[in-house]
Design a protein around this motif. Structure first.
Motif, PDB file in Angstrom:
ATOM      1  N   THR A 190      -7.847   2.769   4.080  1.00  0.00           N
ATOM      2  CA  THR A 190      -7.836   2.158   2.744  1.00  0.00           C
ATOM      3  C   THR A 190      -8.539   0.805   2.740  1.00  0.00           C
ATOM      4  O   THR A 190      -9.197   0.432   1.748  1.00  0.00           O
ATOM      5  CB  THR A 190      -6.391   2.012   2.250  1.00  0.00           C
ATOM      6  OG1 THR A 190      -5.665   1.172   3.167  1.00  0.00           O
ATOM      7  CG2 THR A 190      -5.710   3.351   2.151  1.00  0.00           C
ATOM      8  N   THR A 223      -0.145   3.787   2.884  1.00  0.00           N
ATOM      9  CA  THR A 223       0.349   3.444   4.212  1.00  0.00           C
ATOM     10  C   THR A 223       1.841   3.703   4.334  1.00  0.00           C
ATOM     11  O   THR A 223       2.302   4.285   5.325  1.00  0.00           O
ATOM     12  CB  THR A 223       0.047   1.961   4.497  1.00  0.00           C
ATOM     13  OG1 THR A 223      -1.339   1.711   4.292  1.00  0.00           O
ATOM     14  CG2 THR A 223       0.421   1.601   5.917  1.00  0.00           C
ATOM     15  N   SER A 234       0.836  -1.198   0.000  1.00  0.00           N
ATOM     16  CA  SER A 234       0.000   0.000   0.000  1.00  0.00           C
ATOM     17  C   SER A 234       0.875   1.253   0.000  1.00  0.00           C
ATOM     18  O   SER A 234       1.648   1.490   0.930  1.00  0.00           O
ATOM     19  CB  SER A 234      -0.914   0.005   1.233  1.00  0.00           C
ATOM     20  OG  SER A 234      -1.586   1.246   1.354  1.00  0.00           O
ATOM     21  N   GLY A 275      -3.839   3.371   6.976  1.00  0.00           N
ATOM     22  CA  GLY A 275      -3.913   2.010   6.434  1.00  0.00           C
ATOM     23  C   GLY A 275      -5.285   1.395   6.599  1.00  0.00           C
ATOM     24  O   GLY A 275      -5.828   0.788   5.651  1.00  0.00           O
ATOM     25  N   SER A 280      -0.376   6.750  10.693  1.00  0.00           N
ATOM     26  CA  SER A 280      -0.185   5.776   9.608  1.00  0.00           C
ATOM     27  C   SER A 280      -1.091   4.560   9.782  1.00  0.00           C
ATOM     28  O   SER A 280      -1.588   3.997   8.788  1.00  0.00           O
ATOM     29  CB  SER A 280       1.280   5.345   9.563  1.00  0.00           C
ATOM     30  OG  SER A 280       1.674   4.774  10.800  1.00  0.00           O
ATOM     31  N   HIS A 311      -7.601  -1.383  -0.837  1.00  0.00           N
ATOM     32  CA  HIS A 311      -6.434  -2.225  -0.565  1.00  0.00           C
ATOM     33  C   HIS A 311      -6.865  -3.472   0.203  1.00  0.00           C
ATOM     34  O   HIS A 311      -7.843  -3.458   0.956  1.00  0.00           O
ATOM     35  CB  HIS A 311      -5.378  -1.456   0.264  1.00  0.00           C
ATOM     36  CG  HIS A 311      -4.532  -0.537  -0.542  1.00  0.00           C
ATOM     37  ND1 HIS A 311      -3.524  -0.985  -1.380  1.00  0.00           N
ATOM     38  CD2 HIS A 311      -4.525   0.819  -0.638  1.00  0.00           C
ATOM     39  CE1 HIS A 311      -2.935   0.065  -1.953  1.00  0.00           C
ATOM     40  NE2 HIS A 311      -3.530   1.167  -1.512  1.00  0.00           N
ATOM     41  N   VAL A 342      -1.748  -3.397   3.387  1.00  0.00           N
ATOM     42  CA  VAL A 342      -1.482  -2.439   4.456  1.00  0.00           C
ATOM     43  C   VAL A 342      -0.344  -2.920   5.346  1.00  0.00           C
ATOM     44  O   VAL A 342       0.544  -2.145   5.732  1.00  0.00           O
ATOM     45  CB  VAL A 342      -2.773  -2.200   5.269  1.00  0.00           C
ATOM     46  CG1 VAL A 342      -2.496  -1.313   6.471  1.00  0.00           C
ATOM     47  CG2 VAL A 342      -3.835  -1.572   4.377  1.00  0.00           C
ATOM     48  N   GLY A 372       2.800  -2.333   3.535  1.00  0.00           N
ATOM     49  CA  GLY A 372       3.098  -0.894   3.461  1.00  0.00           C
ATOM     50  C   GLY A 372       3.703  -0.379   4.752  1.00  0.00           C
ATOM     51  O   GLY A 372       4.627   0.448   4.735  1.00  0.00           O
ATOM     52  N   TRP A 373       3.197  -0.833   5.909  1.00  0.00           N
ATOM     53  CA  TRP A 373       3.798  -0.445   7.185  1.00  0.00           C
ATOM     54  C   TRP A 373       5.249  -0.908   7.271  1.00  0.00           C
ATOM     55  O   TRP A 373       6.132  -0.164   7.690  1.00  0.00           O
ATOM     56  CB  TRP A 373       3.003  -1.062   8.341  1.00  0.00           C
ATOM     57  CG  TRP A 373       1.712  -0.377   8.627  1.00  0.00           C
ATOM     58  CD1 TRP A 373       1.402   0.929   8.398  1.00  0.00           C
ATOM     59  CD2 TRP A 373       0.543  -0.975   9.200  1.00  0.00           C
ATOM     60  NE1 TRP A 373       0.107   1.198   8.779  1.00  0.00           N
ATOM     61  CE2 TRP A 373      -0.447   0.043   9.283  1.00  0.00           C
ATOM     62  CE3 TRP A 373       0.224  -2.258   9.635  1.00  0.00           C
ATOM     63  CZ2 TRP A 373      -1.709  -0.174   9.797  1.00  0.00           C
ATOM     64  CZ3 TRP A 373      -1.034  -2.482  10.152  1.00  0.00           C
ATOM     65  CH2 TRP A 373      -1.994  -1.457  10.230  1.00  0.00           C
TER      66      TRP A 373
END
Length: 339
Positions: A203, A165, A162, A200, A196, A209, A214, A217-218
């Motif tokens: 989304t 994120t 993501s 996430g 953040s 997403h 997510v 992405g983190w």
């Protein structure tokens, strides 16, 4: 009279930065400590584990489909308007402008380019790593899924990991990374983590997403923040190079500037004194002398001041035939004494 070159806005910015060319002593640069290396290694392992779990279509992919069929945007439709605005905190354009404005003010106050250069380096790493992962894995999003239960990998998508994120983790986490004190770093780290996390989940709520997107992405954003101390030497070199380039540019402009044109100074005329006499005129030759007027007699003329005064002799009264001279009649009328 000296003429000075008008300073441009860039000259004024660098003049402000020249007031304190070295970084303030109370601002420390994070080092790549053993604790940070351990966190970086653990996050990298988590990143690879998420990718592997999606590739083999494990329980994580089944969880993605269950969340997608739950349709959170329909279950909690009342907060849809708020989530639409909140997810903007993960968009790269608006967040980069807001954070760059704050870090630009920090650079102005601390007289260093490090905050802006660090932000630029983190965004560059984010675009390279996350962009390469998106294009390499090519996963489709929930709205474009084709086969129920599949991982949707390698189908030309750009959803995994993501970007919202990862961008929220990096953009807001850079404020904690550049904090001046440990206390401010702790508070900003907690605030960026909550922000953040909310981006996430937003989304996932909107269905743009998968949940695994997510999570990856983190991890991607955290890897960039943990790796920034390795970039500090390059940031310091870039700052030095920019200042050297500025100095060469200023010297070249100073050498090519036109020389100041001397302005003649007009002397103020002194007032004529009382004792100053009229300057004598230069003699003019007779060949070029103008012709005398007709009503004047020919010959040289003298000024009135050069003429000899003439005193007239005798009486100024005109003679009269019947008038006798004074004294003659008086002598005739006077009686004669004696004898």
């Amino acid at each position: 009279m000296r003429t000075e070159r008008n300073l441009t806005r860039l000259d004024r910015v660098f003049a402000r930065l020249d007031r304190e060319p070295e970084r303030p002593a109370h601002i420390d640069v994070p080092k790549m400590s053993r604790h940070r290396v351990v966190l970086f290694t653990a996050t990298l392992a988590f990143y690879l584990a998420i990718v592997w779990a999606v590739v083999i279509t494990s329980w994580l992919v089944r969880l993605d489909w269950q969340v997608m069929f739950f349709r959170p945007y329909q279950q909690w439709a009342g907060i849809h308007w708020f989530v639409d605005y909140y997810v903007v905190l993960g968009q790269r354009g608006p967040t980069a402008v807001m954070v760059a404005a704050w870090l630009g003010w920090r650079s102005w106050r601390q007289h260093t380019l490090r905050p802006l250069l660090t932000l630029g380096a983190s965004l560059l790493l984010l675009n390279i790593t996350v962009g390469a992962a998106k294009l390499g894995m090519g996963r489709l999003g929930p709205h474009y899924a084709t086969v129920i239960g599949s991982n949707e990998m390698g189908l030309g998508g750009d959803i995994f990991p993501s970007g919202h994120t990862a961008n929220a983790v990096v953009t807001w986490g850079i404020l904690a990374y550049l904090a001046s004190t440990p206390r401010a770093r702790r508070w900003l780290s907690a605030a960026s983590a909550v922000t953040s996390l909310g981006v996430g989940m937003s989304t996932v709520y909107l269905g743009t997403h998968w949940l695994s997107d997510v999570l990856l992405g983190w991890a991607a954003g955290l890897l960039i923040l943990l790796a920034l101390p390795w970039c500090e030497p390059f940031i310091a070199r870039a700052e030095t190079a920019l200042f050297d380039l500025r100095d060469r540019w200023r010297d070249r402009l100073g050498s090519t500037a036109p020389a100041p044109v001397p302005v003649p100074v007009l002397l103020k005329p002194r007032p004529a004194s009382v004792e100053q006499t009229t300057p004598e005129r230069e003699p003019v030759s007779l060949a070029h002398s103008p012709r005398a007027p007709i009503h004047l007699a020919p010959g040289p003329h003298t000024a009135r001041s050069e003429r000899t005064p003439v005193t007239p002799a005798g009486s100024r009264r005109p003679p009269h035939p019947e008038r006798q001279p004074r004294g003659t009649a008086a002598q005739a009328a006077r009686p004669v004494t004696g004898g």
